[in-house]
Motif scaffolding. Structure first.
Motif, PDB file in Angstrom:
ATOM      1  N   VAL A   1       0.811  -1.214   0.000  1.00 48.13           N
ATOM      2  CA  VAL A   1       0.000   0.000   0.000  1.00 48.13           C
ATOM      3  C   VAL A   1       0.850   1.272   0.000  1.00 48.13           C
ATOM      4  O   VAL A   1       0.369   2.341  -0.382  1.00 48.13           O
ATOM      5  N   ASP A   2       2.136   1.160   0.419  1.00 46.41           N
ATOM      6  CA  ASP A   2       2.978   2.355   0.371  1.00 46.41           C
ATOM      7  C   ASP A   2       3.536   2.604  -1.032  1.00 46.41           C
ATOM      8  O   ASP A   2       4.269   3.574  -1.243  1.00 46.41           O
ATOM      9  N   LYS A   3       3.145   1.778  -1.991  1.00 46.06           N
ATOM     10  CA  LYS A   3       3.606   1.937  -3.372  1.00 46.06           C
ATOM     11  C   LYS A   3       2.486   2.392  -4.305  1.00 46.06           C
ATOM     12  O   LYS A   3       2.665   2.420  -5.517  1.00 46.06           O
ATOM     13  N   ILE A   4       1.333   2.735  -3.748  1.00 49.39           N
ATOM     14  CA  ILE A   4       0.212   3.169  -4.581  1.00 49.39           C
ATOM     15  C   ILE A   4      -0.158   4.605  -4.213  1.00 49.39           C
ATOM     16  O   ILE A   4       0.238   5.123  -3.167  1.00 49.39           O
ATOM     17  N   SER A   5      -0.934   5.263  -5.076  1.00 49.26           N
ATOM     18  CA  SER A   5      -1.283   6.665  -4.878  1.00 49.26           C
ATOM     19  C   SER A   5      -2.328   6.827  -3.775  1.00 49.26           C
ATOM     20  O   SER A   5      -2.980   5.864  -3.351  1.00 49.26           O
ATOM     21  N   GLY A   6      -2.505   8.084  -3.327  1.00 49.00           N
ATOM     22  CA  GLY A   6      -3.514   8.358  -2.316  1.00 49.00           C
ATOM     23  C   GLY A   6      -4.909   8.004  -2.775  1.00 49.00           C
ATOM     24  O   GLY A   6      -5.711   7.470  -2.010  1.00 49.00           O
ATOM     25  N   GLY A   7      -5.214   8.302  -4.043  1.00 47.62           N
ATOM     26  CA  GLY A   7      -6.521   7.936  -4.575  1.00 47.62           C
ATOM     27  C   GLY A   7      -6.734   6.436  -4.587  1.00 47.62           C
ATOM     28  O   GLY A   7      -7.821   5.942  -4.277  1.00 47.62           O
ATOM     29  N   GLN A   8      -5.681   5.686  -4.938  1.00 47.07           N
ATOM     30  CA  GLN A   8      -5.773   4.231  -4.927  1.00 47.07           C
ATOM     31  C   GLN A   8      -5.936   3.703  -3.498  1.00 47.07           C
ATOM     32  O   GLN A   8      -6.687   2.756  -3.258  1.00 47.07           O
ATOM     33  N   LYS A   9      -5.243   4.322  -2.542  1.00 48.54           N
ATOM     34  CA  LYS A   9      -5.376   3.900  -1.140  1.00 48.54           C
ATOM     35  C   LYS A   9      -6.808   4.068  -0.660  1.00 48.54           C
ATOM     36  O   LYS A   9      -7.355   3.179   0.012  1.00 48.54           O
ATOM     37  N   GLN A  10      -7.421   5.194  -0.986  1.00 47.32           N
ATOM     38  CA  GLN A  10      -8.792   5.408  -0.547  1.00 47.32           C
ATOM     39  C   GLN A  10      -9.741   4.445  -1.251  1.00 47.32           C
ATOM     40  O   GLN A  10     -10.714   3.969  -0.658  1.00 47.32           O
ATOM     41  N   ARG A  11      -9.445   4.131  -2.506  1.00 49.12           N
ATOM     42  CA  ARG A  11     -10.252   3.147  -3.228  1.00 49.12           C
ATOM     43  C   ARG A  11     -10.124   1.774  -2.565  1.00 49.12           C
ATOM     44  O   ARG A  11     -11.113   1.044  -2.414  1.00 49.12           O
ATOM     45  N   VAL A  12      -8.907   1.411  -2.145  1.00 44.42           N
ATOM     46  CA  VAL A  12      -8.688   0.144  -1.440  1.00 44.42           C
ATOM     47  C   VAL A  12      -9.482   0.130  -0.131  1.00 44.42           C
ATOM     48  O   VAL A  12     -10.109  -0.881   0.221  1.00 44.42           O
ATOM     49  N   ALA A  13      -9.470   1.252   0.598  1.00 40.38           N
ATOM     50  CA  ALA A  13     -10.221   1.331   1.851  1.00 40.38           C
ATOM     51  C   ALA A  13     -11.716   1.131   1.609  1.00 40.38           C
ATOM     52  O   ALA A  13     -12.403   0.466   2.395  1.00 40.38           O
ATOM     53  N   ILE A  14     -12.225   1.687   0.523  1.00 40.44           N
ATOM     54  CA  ILE A  14     -13.642   1.525   0.191  1.00 40.44           C
ATOM     55  C   ILE A  14     -13.939   0.081  -0.203  1.00 40.44           C
ATOM     56  O   ILE A  14     -14.948  -0.494   0.221  1.00 40.44           O
ATOM     57  N   VAL A  15     -13.055  -0.512  -0.988  1.00 37.41           N
ATOM     58  CA  VAL A  15     -13.232  -1.914  -1.378  1.00 37.41           C
ATOM     59  C   VAL A  15     -13.220  -2.814  -0.144  1.00 37.41           C
ATOM     60  O   VAL A  15     -14.032  -3.736  -0.023  1.00 37.41           O
ATOM     61  N   ARG A  16     -12.294  -2.565   0.783  1.00 35.04           N
ATOM     62  CA  ARG A  16     -12.226  -3.364   2.014  1.00 35.04           C
ATOM     63  C   ARG A  16     -13.539  -3.268   2.788  1.00 35.04           C
ATOM     64  O   ARG A  16     -14.041  -4.274   3.298  1.00 35.04           O
ATOM     65  N   ALA A  17     -14.106  -2.062   2.854  1.00 32.69           N
ATOM     66  CA  ALA A  17     -15.380  -1.895   3.556  1.00 32.69           C
ATOM     67  C   ALA A  17     -16.503  -2.635   2.832  1.00 32.69           C
ATOM     68  O   ALA A  17     -17.312  -3.324   3.459  1.00 32.69           O
TER      69      ALA A  17
END
Length: 238
Positions: free
Chosen positions: A132-148
């Motif tokens: 996750v430290d290799k992806i953009s902020g937008g991708q991180k937030q998308r990952v957080a939404i997918v996890r939810a």
């Protein structure tokens, strides 16, 4: 049908200073409710009480008609997306999404199917192996939404999901939230993205000094604000 209802919620922290005062509102199934208000007005506290992260001093939280006052957060079928992503930097994207499912003791093959299906649906299947430290902020937030979403919640809560993003990434996350709204996901959102709230919200609550001071459609609230504090607040951000 009422998916979520809060009745006379009161919350006080140290020094007996009230943070929330008799907060009552409901959210119908499929609604997109925006909580609007100045910093410190109690918006994030409302989300935390709905999610079960902290208790109210008095009042009731109902989800699908069931009183959740004594239910721990993991049993409420509610998922929350934070402004700071709350991802695990030591894990890759796949394991970040899978972690809460594994904690629920779901079978490995079921976890794998859920992660890959929701990742493909929300267009992040190509980064599942990345840290996750290799992806953009937008991708991180998308990952957080997918996890939810992988938890299949009844209600999604968003606490300023774009505030930590660069301007060019904000549109990406808002587009995803708009897509979820179109699909009928029940959501309660704290945001200062006024154009987005006006376009997508079913209702907007203006929270100030721990109370609900307006509860209107976005058109009525933004175009014809009745409350003087709301008028002052909008004049500063619009």
């Amino acid at each position: 049908m009422k998916k979520l209802e809060l009745i006379n919620i009161n919350k006080t922290y140290e020094l007996n200073i009230p943070v929330l005062k008799n907060i009552s509102f409901f959210v119908d199934s499929g609604d997109f409710l925006v909580l609007l208000g100045p910093s410190g007005s109690g918006k994030s506290t409302i989300l935390s009480i709905i999610a079960g992260f902290e208790p109210q001093n008095s009042g009731d939280v109902f989800i699908d008609g069931n009183n959740c006052n004594k239910k721990p957060c993991q049993d409420r079928d509610v998922a929350m997306v934070f402004q700071n992503y709350a991802l695990y930097p030591c894990m890759n994207v796949y394991n970040n999404i899978a972690f809460p499912l594994i904690n629920r003791h779901e079978k490995k093959e079921i976890v794998n199917q859920k992660v890959r299906t929701i990742a493909k649906t929300l267009h992040i299947e190509d980064i599942l192996k990345k840290k996750v430290d290799k992806i953009s902020g937008g991708q991180k937030q998308r990952v957080a939404i997918v996890r939810a979403l992988a938890m299949n919640p009844d209600v999604m809560l968003f606490d300023e999901p774009t505030s930590a993003l660069d301007p060019e990434m904000v549109g990406e996350v808002l587009a995803l939230m708009k897509e979820l709204a179109a699909e009928g996901m029940t959501m309660v959102v704290v945001t200062h993205e006024m154009g987005f709230a006006r376009e997508v919200a079913s209702r907007v609550l203006f929270i100030n000094d721990g109370t609900i001071q307006e509860d209107e459609t976005p058109e009525e609230l933004f175009d014809h604000p009745k409350n003087a504090r709301l008028q002052e607040f909008l004049s500063k951000i619009l």
